[in-house]
Design a protein around this motif. Structure first.
Motif, PDB file in Angstrom:
ATOM      1  N   ARG A  91      16.866 -10.560 -43.831  1.00 23.91           N
ATOM      2  CA  ARG A  91      15.908  -9.534 -43.436  1.00 23.91           C
ATOM      3  C   ARG A  91      14.807 -10.140 -42.567  1.00 23.91           C
ATOM      4  O   ARG A  91      14.402  -9.557 -41.560  1.00 23.91           O
ATOM      5  CB  ARG A  91      15.292  -8.881 -44.683  1.00 23.91           C
ATOM      6  CG  ARG A  91      16.251  -8.021 -45.491  1.00 23.91           C
ATOM      7  CD  ARG A  91      15.564  -7.455 -46.733  1.00 23.91           C
ATOM      8  NE  ARG A  91      14.439  -6.619 -46.356  1.00 23.91           N
ATOM      9  CZ  ARG A  91      14.519  -5.335 -46.008  1.00 23.91           C
ATOM     10  NH1 ARG A  91      15.708  -4.747 -46.001  1.00 23.91           N
ATOM     11  NH2 ARG A  91      13.447  -4.647 -45.695  1.00 23.91           N
TER      12      ARG A  91
ATOM     13  N   PRO B 100      11.140  -3.830 -48.957  1.00 28.87           N
ATOM     14  CA  PRO B 100      11.706  -2.652 -48.301  1.00 28.87           C
ATOM     15  C   PRO B 100      10.791  -1.444 -48.446  1.00 28.87           C
ATOM     16  O   PRO B 100      10.114  -1.267 -49.464  1.00 28.87           O
ATOM     17  CB  PRO B 100      13.030  -2.440 -49.047  1.00 28.87           C
ATOM     18  CG  PRO B 100      13.372  -3.790 -49.587  1.00 28.87           C
ATOM     19  CD  PRO B 100      12.058  -4.403 -49.951  1.00 28.87           C
TER      20      PRO B 100
ATOM     21  N   ASP C 105      16.353   1.397 -46.454  1.00 32.91           N
ATOM     22  CA  ASP C 105      15.952   0.069 -46.012  1.00 32.91           C
ATOM     23  C   ASP C 105      16.354  -0.987 -47.041  1.00 32.91           C
ATOM     24  O   ASP C 105      16.676  -2.124 -46.697  1.00 32.91           O
ATOM     25  CB  ASP C 105      14.436   0.048 -45.791  1.00 32.91           C
ATOM     26  CG  ASP C 105      13.945  -1.270 -45.188  1.00 32.91           C
ATOM     27  OD1 ASP C 105      14.749  -1.928 -44.504  1.00 32.91           O
ATOM     28  OD2 ASP C 105      12.791  -1.626 -45.408  1.00 32.91           O
TER      29      ASP C 105
END
Length: 327
Positions: free
Chosen positions: A155, A164, A169
């Protein structure tokens, strides 16, 4: 089980939902294996799935010799495939190997699956359950921690935040964090930064319009409902004693809430995996499962228009099916 000549993937899913409540589940397992061996599957690629299901049924009845034989056939049927089904097959075989006292072989089966933790959302549950069966919860915590760190690193490399901002997400990270959180709880470990992230994410999902923090809007399709109340009779208090009662309760709750609430369509096997092998299917487990559905593809919008198909999946129009049930 169905007596048709060629079993489809949908048939296998239906059998998975109902096998443990069947009068002769071991007979179902034997029939599944025979169907895979004798070319009675509509899609030959489903052979591994059929053998895995047979292994899980036999294992649930402590027929471990038969379970291991089916698991061996499942692994052989998947061959060198690298998908979630193959991962599940190897993990189930490892779990059975642990149960028959062949721990070294079980670990050798599981070690190559570690990369799957960052590729398949259900890998954490299968691998975690296998390691738990062998009393290797500390190893499970190590592997899950490594997988979480890998996903967080990916990420960061993609310019995404470590925390997130939504269910979409979060993706696979959500399931890794949940499984790790449960494993650490079993070990009696104190919260760390990843556990705090798991808690924050669950809280955030519970507050989003498309999510439900409680299990009171969990919807069980008809076949799933039958499996749920057969496996856990006490859950009739939460979900009703019949499917008609279950649908009526949900329609009433949705009507009273107003706004645009949602339903979370559940599966009995997924709830069992979420609770963990032998774990209690209590309110906390069901709430957590509801949140996991909200993070995935289990959300049903409500209400449909009067002339649209009913949300319950009966095939009837909403106005003639569940709409009147709230009254």
């Amino acid at each position: 089980m169905p007596t048709k000549t060629d079993l489809t993937s949908a048939d296998l899913s239906e059998i998975r939902q109902s096998a443990l409540g069947a009068a002769d589940p071991l007979g179902v397992a034997a029939d599944l294996a025979a169907a895979a061996e004798n070319g009675q599957l509509a899609d030959p690629r489903d052979a591994g799935h059929a053998f895995t299901l047979a292994a899980e049924i036999a294992e649930s009845r402590s027929k471990l010799d038969a379970a291991l034989r089916y698991a061996d056939q499942s692994v052989a049927a998947y061959g060198d495939r690298d998908d979630s089904g193959a991962t599940a097959a190897h993990a189930v075989r490892a779990r059975i190997l642990f149960r028959v006292g062949r721990g070294d072989e079980a670990l050798a089966e599981l070690d190559p699956l570690r990369p799957a933790l960052t590729r398949h959302s259900d890998a954490a549950a299968y691998i975690g359950a296998a390691l738990a069966a062998g009393g290797r919860n500390r190893l499970a915590e190590e592997w899950l921690t490594e997988a979480v760190q890998t996903v967080l690193g990916e990420r960061a490399a993609a310019g995404q935040t470590a925390d997130p901002v939504s269910a979409d997400d979060a993706g696979l990270l959500f399931f890794l964090l949940q499984q790790r959180h449960r494993t650490r709880h079993t070990l009696g470990l104190s919260h760390d930064t990843h556990d705090n992230l798991a808690d924050r994410l669950e809280t955030r999902l519970a507050r989003t319009p498309a999510a439900v923090a409680e299990d009171d809007l969990l919807f069980w399709p008809e076949a799933e409902f039958a499996t749920v109340v057969t496996r856990w009779p006490s859950l009739t208090e939460a979900y009703g004693t019949t499917w008609d009662e279950h649908r009526a309760q949900l329609e009433t709750r949705l009507t009273r809430r107003g706004g645009t609430p949602v339903l979370l369509s559940g599966k009995a096997d997924d709830l069992a995996r979420f609770a963990g092998i032998g774990g209690p299917v209590d309110t906390n487990a069901r709430n957590g499962y509801a949140r996991s559905l909200a993070a995935g593809a289990g959300v049903l919008t409500w209400p449909p228009s009067r002339n649209e198909a009913c949300w319950c999946g009966s095939g009837g129009k909403y106005k003639k099916c569940c709409l009147p049930r709230s009254r």
